[in-house]
Design a protein around this motif. Sequence first.
Motif, PDB file in Angstrom:
ATOM      1  N   PHE A   1      13.153  31.368  15.354  1.00  0.00           N
ATOM      2  CA  PHE A   1      12.229  31.483  14.231  1.00  0.00           C
ATOM      3  C   PHE A   1      10.799  31.222  14.682  1.00  0.00           C
ATOM      4  N   ALA A   2       9.877  31.899  14.017  1.00  0.00           N
ATOM      5  CA  ALA A   2       8.456  31.646  14.256  1.00  0.00           C
ATOM      6  C   ALA A   2       8.093  30.298  13.654  1.00  0.00           C
ATOM      7  N   ASN A   3       7.359  29.502  14.397  1.00  0.00           N
ATOM      8  CA  ASN A   3       6.978  28.185  13.898  1.00  0.00           C
ATOM      9  C   ASN A   3       6.187  28.305  12.601  1.00  0.00           C
ATOM     10  N   MET A   4       6.523  27.455  11.640  1.00  0.00           N
ATOM     11  CA  MET A   4       5.686  27.363  10.453  1.00  0.00           C
ATOM     12  C   MET A   4       4.363  26.693  10.832  1.00  0.00           C
ATOM     13  N   TYR A   5       3.320  27.019  10.099  1.00  0.00           N
ATOM     14  CA  TYR A   5       2.025  26.406  10.378  1.00  0.00           C
ATOM     15  C   TYR A   5       1.301  26.138   9.068  1.00  0.00           C
TER      16      TYR A   5
ATOM     17  N   PRO B   1       3.247  25.162   3.927  1.00  0.00           N
ATOM     18  CA  PRO B   1       3.275  25.787   5.250  1.00  0.00           C
ATOM     19  C   PRO B   1       3.586  27.281   5.136  1.00  0.00           C
ATOM     20  N   VAL B   2       3.096  28.041   6.089  1.00  0.00           N
ATOM     21  CA  VAL B   2       3.361  29.479   6.133  1.00  0.00           C
ATOM     22  C   VAL B   2       4.574  29.711   7.028  1.00  0.00           C
ATOM     23  N   ALA B   3       5.573  30.405   6.492  1.00  0.00           N
ATOM     24  CA  ALA B   3       6.809  30.663   7.235  1.00  0.00           C
ATOM     25  C   ALA B   3       6.769  32.050   7.847  1.00  0.00           C
ATOM     26  N   GLY B   4       7.323  32.165   9.034  1.00  0.00           N
ATOM     27  CA  GLY B   4       7.410  33.450   9.717  1.00  0.00           C
ATOM     28  C   GLY B   4       8.830  33.989   9.693  1.00  0.00           C
ATOM     29  N   PRO B   5       9.095  35.052  10.457  1.00  0.00           N
ATOM     30  CA  PRO B   5      10.430  35.670  10.454  1.00  0.00           C
ATOM     31  C   PRO B   5      11.465  34.798  11.161  1.00  0.00           C
ATOM     32  N   ILE B   6      12.723  35.012  10.777  1.00  0.00           N
ATOM     33  CA  ILE B   6      13.866  34.337  11.393  1.00  0.00           C
ATOM     34  C   ILE B   6      14.835  35.409  11.875  1.00  0.00           C
ATOM     35  N   SER B   7      15.295  35.296  13.106  1.00  0.00           N
ATOM     36  CA  SER B   7      16.315  36.212  13.619  1.00  0.00           C
ATOM     37  C   SER B   7      17.548  35.408  14.009  1.00  0.00           C
TER      38      SER B   7
END
Length: 463
Positions: free
Chosen positions: A181-185, A158-164
Motif C-alpha cells: 500500500f502507498a503510505n498515507m500522509y 490522512p490521504v490514503a493511496g492505492p492498495i494492491s
Amino acid sequence: LPDLKIMDGKNCTGKVFKWISLATVTTILDHCFYFADNLPLNTSHHDKDTRPKCAVDKDFQVSTTTLSTYFQIPFDYIPFITHAFWSIDERYWLGEFWNTFNEIDNQYFSIQQYNNLTVRDLTLEPGRTYRLSVKFCADEVCFPSLNTSGVTIIPSKPVAGPISIEYTNHTNNTDKMAVVFANMYDPDILDEDEARQVSHFTIHLLAQMDFSKCRIIALRGYNRAGVWQTAFAEIKQCKVHAENQIIVPNIVVDGIGEQQLNGDGSIRDGYGKEIYLEENGRWNTEDADYTPYKNILSAVWHSLRHKDFTWAVIEIKTLDAVTYYKDFNNLHLSDPCSHPDVVTCGHTENAFINVLFNDDNPLAHGKRYTMCIHAPSKPIHHEKWTELLEEINVCSDGITVDLTSPITGKVWIGPVTEIQYKTTTSDIFVNWEKFIDVEEYGTASHSTGIRQYQVAIGRMIMK
C-alpha cells in the motif's frame, strides 16, 4: 525563573487547577477537572483503544480556534509573582524562526498557583506551528518570556493511496496474502518523500479463504493528532461476471423476502414475505447473513436441475468466528432429516424453499440456522446424449435471526463525562461505548452485529 516551565496543551496530571479561558479581549475565570487518561471504553471487538492520549507536552492538535498552555508556579514564587502577559508566536515554514501572530502581544492575566491558559477565537492555519509566550511579573518588574515548545495544527484526515493484494495458495492447503500500500500522509504537513513511499505486510492464513462472498482488506491510518482515515481493497475482484467470475456464491444461498405490512401500510415487525424463483431463473441477490423475521426462512439453489430435493432446516449450535475459511463448519448430509439438530425438513421439486413458522413456534432471536439439501444422482436424457447429474449434499453458510434493535452504549463528548463545556469551536471529540446486537449469543458470522455507526451533531435549546 529556572524552576518554572510551561507546556503546550491542557493539564493531564490529574490535579485540580484554575482554568483561565481568554479571548483576545475578554477574560473568563472558571474551575475544571482534567484527568490523565480518557474514560475507559467497553470496546468489544476493537483490539485496542485508539483515542488520542493526553500528552504532558502536546506537539500536535486538531483545533484551529484555540491554543492552550499550563504551568504550576513553584511555592517559593507565589508571594511575589502576581500577574503575567501572554502572546502567540507563529513559526516560519522553514527553520526555527518565529514572529508574533496577528499582532497579538502582551495580553494581561492574573496568576494563581495552578494555571491553564486557553486562548480562543483564533484562526490557526493547518500545517503551521504556534507557541504561547508568557512573561511573568512581580508588581512592575517582569522576567524574560518563557515559551512553549510549540504545537502543529493538523485537523485534516490522512490521504490514503492505492492498495494492491497478491493472494497465493500454498501446497500445504493454506494461503497467504501479500499486501502492498502507498503510505498515507497528512495533507496539512505534506511530505512528498513520505507520500511517494510504499509499505507492505504479509498475512498468513490457517486455511484456504472462502470466496463465495466478496472479501476486503481495511487499512486505517492515524495522524499524530488522532484523526484517522480508512482505505479498503478487495482481496479478489468482486464485480466480475460471466466466465471470468472470481466470487462464486455457494450452491445454497440464504435469502430474505420483502417485509410484511399491516392493513394500514405500517411495517409488521418480525414478519416477512415468501421469495419466488421462476423455473430456470437466476437468483441475483447476495447471500444473507441475518434475517429480521421470525416467521420464515428462505433459501435458493438456482444452479441445480435435479428437481428432486430433500431439504432440512438445522440449528447451528457451535460456530467459530473464522467463518471466512473454505469448508469451515460445512455439513455434507445424504439424509438431512436425520441430523440431531434438525428443526424441520421436507421435499420439493423447486430450486427454492420457503419454510414457514407459526406464532406458537417462531424462530428464536439470536439463533442461527442453515438450510441443507440432498439431491440423488439423476440422468437427464437429451436427444442424442445422456447427461448424469451428480449427487448433491450441501448446506448454506447459515443465517442468524435478529429481531431486536441494538442495545446502545453510553455516549459523551470530551475525554471524561464530567466535562460539560468546551472552548474550541472547530472540532468535537465524541466517545461512545460499543453497541451490542446478536453477537452476545455467539451465533453471528461477524465479531459484532453492528454494521455501521452514524454520528449526528446537534444542539440543545436551553430554556
